[in-house]
Scaffold this motif. Structure first.
Motif, PDB file in Angstrom:
ATOM      1  N   ALA A  38       0.693  -1.335  -0.064  1.00 40.15           N
ATOM      2  CA  ALA A  38       0.051   0.068   0.001  1.00 40.15           C
ATOM      3  C   ALA A  38       0.795   1.275   0.065  1.00 40.15           C
ATOM      4  N   GLY A  39       2.072   1.309   0.566  1.00 37.26           N
ATOM      5  CA  GLY A  39       2.978   2.316   0.721  1.00 37.26           C
ATOM      6  C   GLY A  39       3.405   2.510  -0.820  1.00 37.26           C
ATOM      7  N   ALA A  76       0.947   4.393  -2.578  1.00 34.19           N
ATOM      8  CA  ALA A  76       0.843   5.611  -2.062  1.00 34.19           C
ATOM      9  C   ALA A  76       1.815   6.513  -2.455  1.00 34.19           C
ATOM     10  N   VAL A  94       0.001  14.333   3.184  1.00 35.11           N
ATOM     11  CA  VAL A  94      -0.612  13.317   3.295  1.00 35.11           C
ATOM     12  C   VAL A  94      -1.622  12.924   4.353  1.00 35.11           C
ATOM     13  N   ASP A 141      -4.283  10.804   4.927  1.00 31.00           N
ATOM     14  CA  ASP A 141      -4.686   9.634   5.595  1.00 31.00           C
ATOM     15  C   ASP A 141      -3.481   9.151   6.596  1.00 31.00           C
ATOM     16  N   GLU A 196      -2.045   5.848   5.267  1.00 36.32           N
ATOM     17  CA  GLU A 196      -1.228   6.089   3.999  1.00 36.32           C
ATOM     18  C   GLU A 196       0.263   6.478   4.431  1.00 36.32           C
ATOM     19  N   ASP A 228       2.121   3.627   5.728  1.00 28.79           N
ATOM     20  CA  ASP A 228       2.220   2.868   4.615  1.00 28.79           C
ATOM     21  C   ASP A 228       3.590   3.301   3.763  1.00 28.79           C
TER      22      ASP A 228
END
Length: 161
Positions: free
Chosen positions: A42-43, A46, A139, A141, A144, A147
């Motif tokens: 996920a990172g 992102a 960022v 979130d 995120e 991540d």
């Protein structure tokens, strides 16, 4: 998932047992940093959508690990565990440079707080209501942000001291 990310995940997991043996998982000065809690895949996603306009991850030997050719922000190679504002040759803003002079280090907690609100983090870190960040992106979130840190850590974990 690409082979490099899979290898980085495996390396992070192997290192986790040594870190877990310290009891609370917190890194001590000069010791290994705790393995980040975020999702590496996920990172990766992102980072690709939120960070590559300004940042790259380029190894010391010149291999581009992430990003394109952006140079607006500093190279994020080995950011985990690195002192704040420490990339040689990069012109940091006054406030971030001052934060670096306090001895601050990019831990998961510091990194995620900074990327979610760069100017707010600097104001709090420096106890200076006039502190400002040159980084205009936030960022939004918190997951995120975590991540992204996990992804950056997987590309280049802190060097053992």
């Amino acid at each position: 998932m690409n082979l490099f990310v899979a290898t980085a995940i495996a390396a992070s997991l192997i290192g986790a047992s040594a870190i877990a043996s310290t009891g609370n998982g917190a890194a001590e000065a000069g010791s290994a940093m705790a393995v980040p809690g975020g999702d590496i895949a996920a990172g990766d996603a992102a980072f690709a959508t939120q960070c590559t306009s300004c940042h790259i991850v380029k190894s010391d030997d010149g291999e581009l690990l992430a990003g394109n050719r952006a140079t607006v922000g500093p190279n994020l190679y080995r950011i985990a565990g690195r002192p704040v504002a420490a990339v040689k040759g990069f012109k940091y803003g006054k406030s971030l440079h001052a934060a670096g002079e306090t001895g601050a280090v990019w831990s998961e907690e510091e990194f995620t707080a900074y990327v979610q609100d760069p100017t707010g983090w600097l104001k709090a870190k420096l106890d200076d209501p006039k502190a400002r960040s040159k980084m205009g992106w936030k960022v939004r979130d918190p997951q995120e942000a975590t991540d992204i840190f996990a992804y950056l850590h997987s590309l280049a974990p802190p060097e053992e001291k």
